[in-house]
Scaffold this motif. Structure first.
Motif, mmCIF file in Angstrom:
data_model
loop_
_atom_site.group_PDB
_atom_site.id
_atom_site.type_symbol
_atom_site.label_atom_id
_atom_site.label_comp_id
_atom_site.label_asym_id
_atom_site.label_seq_id
_atom_site.Cartn_x
_atom_site.Cartn_y
_atom_site.Cartn_z
ATOM 1 N N ASP A 45 0.760 -1.635 -0.090
ATOM 2 C CA ASP A 45 -0.248 0.100 0.217
ATOM 3 C C ASP A 45 1.006 1.353 -0.387
ATOM 4 O OD1 ASP A 45 -2.837 -1.526 0.195
ATOM 5 O OD2 ASP A 45 -2.443 -1.962 1.594
ATOM 6 N N TRP A 46 2.124 1.265 0.394
ATOM 7 C CA TRP A 46 3.159 2.527 0.065
ATOM 8 C C TRP A 46 4.385 2.023 -0.338
ATOM 9 C CZ3 TRP A 46 2.418 0.104 5.524
ATOM 10 C CH2 TRP A 46 3.564 -0.782 5.488
ATOM 11 N N ALA A 47 4.689 1.440 -1.279
ATOM 12 C CA ALA A 47 5.557 1.147 -1.860
ATOM 13 C C ALA A 47 5.397 2.113 -3.135
ATOM 14 C CB ALA A 47 5.211 -0.474 -2.675
ATOM 15 N N GLY A 48 6.679 2.183 -3.667
ATOM 16 C CA GLY A 48 6.717 3.888 -3.886
ATOM 17 C C GLY A 48 6.687 4.860 -3.899
ATOM 18 N N LEU A 49 5.849 4.942 -3.196
ATOM 19 C CA LEU A 49 5.617 6.557 -1.861
ATOM 20 C C LEU A 49 6.637 6.624 -1.004
ATOM 21 C CD1 LEU A 49 1.642 5.950 -1.082
ATOM 22 C CD2 LEU A 49 2.243 6.568 -2.456
ATOM 23 N N ILE A 50 7.780 5.888 -0.637
ATOM 24 C CA ILE A 50 8.186 6.273 0.424
ATOM 25 C C ILE A 50 10.206 6.102 -0.248
ATOM 26 C CG2 ILE A 50 7.464 6.360 2.604
ATOM 27 C CD1 ILE A 50 8.655 3.859 3.184
ATOM 28 N N PRO A 51 11.213 6.520 -0.528
ATOM 29 C CA PRO A 51 12.560 5.832 -0.758
ATOM 30 C C PRO A 51 12.909 4.593 0.003
ATOM 31 C CG PRO A 51 12.841 7.780 1.424
ATOM 32 C CD PRO A 51 11.223 8.011 0.632
ATOM 33 N N ALA A 91 13.179 0.697 0.032
ATOM 34 C CA ALA A 91 12.420 0.097 -0.913
ATOM 35 C C ALA A 91 13.250 -1.697 0.278
ATOM 36 C CB ALA A 91 13.180 -0.375 -2.008
ATOM 37 N N GLY A 92 13.074 -2.600 -0.266
ATOM 38 C CA GLY A 92 13.506 -3.730 0.074
ATOM 39 C C GLY A 92 14.103 -3.780 1.164
ATOM 40 N N ARG A 93 15.457 -4.210 1.923
ATOM 41 C CA ARG A 93 15.426 -4.802 3.575
ATOM 42 C C ARG A 93 14.896 -3.684 4.095
ATOM 43 N NH1 ARG A 93 14.485 -9.216 6.139
ATOM 44 N NH2 ARG A 93 16.156 -9.139 6.986
ATOM 45 N N MET A 94 15.335 -2.670 3.514
ATOM 46 C CA MET A 94 15.553 -1.633 4.349
ATOM 47 C C MET A 94 14.122 -0.569 4.598
ATOM 48 S SD MET A 94 18.649 -1.032 5.964
ATOM 49 C CE MET A 94 17.694 1.291 6.110
ATOM 50 N N ASP A 95 13.263 -1.075 3.941
ATOM 51 C CA ASP A 95 11.409 -0.968 4.273
ATOM 52 C C ASP A 95 11.429 -1.917 6.034
ATOM 53 O OD1 ASP A 95 9.448 -0.326 4.595
ATOM 54 O OD2 ASP A 95 8.542 -0.595 2.936
ATOM 55 N N LEU A 96 11.770 -1.334 6.607
ATOM 56 C CA LEU A 96 11.779 -2.224 8.359
ATOM 57 C C LEU A 96 9.814 -2.280 8.866
ATOM 58 C CD1 LEU A 96 14.371 -0.249 9.763
ATOM 59 C CD2 LEU A 96 14.122 -2.315 8.566
ATOM 60 N N LEU A 97 9.276 -1.104 8.378
ATOM 61 C CA LEU A 97 7.550 -1.581 8.275
ATOM 62 C C LEU A 97 6.581 -2.877 7.742
ATOM 63 C CD1 LEU A 97 6.078 2.049 8.766
ATOM 64 C CD2 LEU A 97 7.494 0.695 10.397
ATOM 65 N N GLY A 151 3.001 10.813 6.419
ATOM 66 C CA GLY A 151 3.309 11.907 5.065
ATOM 67 C C GLY A 151 3.356 11.364 3.837
ATOM 68 N N ALA A 152 3.068 10.211 3.350
ATOM 69 C CA ALA A 152 3.032 9.771 2.036
ATOM 70 C C ALA A 152 1.446 9.833 1.818
ATOM 71 C CB ALA A 152 4.453 8.288 2.026
ATOM 72 N N LEU A 153 0.926 8.988 2.780
ATOM 73 C CA LEU A 153 -0.488 8.266 2.788
ATOM 74 C C LEU A 153 -0.818 10.467 2.865
ATOM 75 C CD1 LEU A 153 -0.384 5.695 5.434
ATOM 76 C CD2 LEU A 153 -0.883 5.551 2.671
ATOM 77 N N LEU A 154 -0.589 10.310 3.725
ATOM 78 C CA LEU A 154 -1.103 12.104 3.822
ATOM 79 C C LEU A 154 -1.333 12.615 2.609
ATOM 80 C CD1 LEU A 154 -0.160 13.763 7.170
ATOM 81 C CD2 LEU A 154 -2.449 12.413 6.700
ATOM 82 N N ALA A 159 -4.867 13.332 -0.452
ATOM 83 C CA ALA A 159 -4.605 14.991 -0.844
ATOM 84 C C ALA A 159 -4.823 15.633 -2.208
ATOM 85 C CB ALA A 159 -4.146 15.467 -0.188
ATOM 86 N N GLN A 160 -4.341 13.959 -3.007
ATOM 87 C CA GLN A 160 -3.837 13.882 -4.380
ATOM 88 C C GLN A 160 -2.912 14.520 -4.563
ATOM 89 O OE1 GLN A 160 -7.359 14.626 -6.565
ATOM 90 N NE2 GLN A 160 -8.104 12.595 -6.394
ATOM 91 N N ALA A 161 -1.782 14.680 -3.696
ATOM 92 C CA ALA A 161 -1.236 15.148 -3.372
ATOM 93 C C ALA A 161 0.368 14.592 -4.105
ATOM 94 C CB ALA A 161 -0.413 17.048 -2.658
ATOM 95 N N THR A 162 1.970 15.219 -4.273
ATOM 96 C CA THR A 162 3.233 14.202 -3.777
ATOM 97 C C THR A 162 3.517 15.037 -2.830
ATOM 98 O OG1 THR A 162 3.891 15.864 -5.486
ATOM 99 C CG2 THR A 162 2.732 13.277 -6.139
ATOM 100 N N THR A 163 4.654 14.942 -2.108
ATOM 101 C CA THR A 163 5.718 15.081 -0.889
ATOM 102 C C THR A 163 6.868 15.385 -1.377
ATOM 103 O OG1 THR A 163 5.994 12.369 0.137
ATOM 104 C CG2 THR A 163 4.626 13.735 0.870
#
Length: 142
Positions: free
Chosen positions: A6-12, A14-20, A67-70, A74-78
């Motif tokens: 659901d948030w893939a690509g919204l934050i920098p 990725a891979g094993r460093m996407d800890l959540l 922040g990415a979900l917000l 709002a149909q915006a980007t961060t």
């Protein structure tokens, strides 16, 4: 509940460093997430353990997802952000345990076009592990 997809690509991260692993709840002011306990292949493992200071990275990622979900709502980007400061960090343990998931909570305290500030708490087995505040600066370069 949201998963990494659901948030893939919204934050920098990725891979094993996407800890959540899961977002349990989020609203305009806060986010609660869960992360599996670190194992031997965890990217922050040193000498077979993960230092509790890395709980701040879990919190920073939770803030980034918030922040990415917000922005998406709002149909915006961060703008790209950088963890610029940690304040009043308290560690209740030296190491993150490897037997139970982490619970990460962040609360947005203030936001401008240049930065956003969050209060955070990280717990394991309902016991506090780390807490403090973090500041994410937008447009900053490492």
């Amino acid at each position: 509940m949201l998963t990494r997809a659901d948030w893939a690509g919204l934050i920098p991260h990725a891979g094993r460093m996407d800890l959540l692993d899961r977002v349990l709840h989020w609203d305009a002011d806060s986010l609660e997430a869960e992360a599996l306990a670190p194992d031997a292949a965890h990217p922050l493992v040193r000498a077979g353990r993960v230092h509790a200071l890395h709980a701040c990275e879990y919190a920073a990622q939770a803030a980034a997802v918030h922040g990415a979900l917000l922005a998406r709502a709002a149909q915006a980007t961060t703008a790209p952000g950088l963890l610029a400061a940690l304040r009043a960090v308290q560690l209740q343990h030296e190491w993150i345990g490897s037997a139970a998931p982490l619970h990460i909570a962040v609360w947005r305290l203030a936001a401008t076009t240049q930065a956003v500030q969050y209060r955070f708490a990280v717990a394991q087995c309902a016991a506090p592990l780390a807490q403090g505040q973090l500041l994410i600066a937008f447009g900053a370069k490492p």
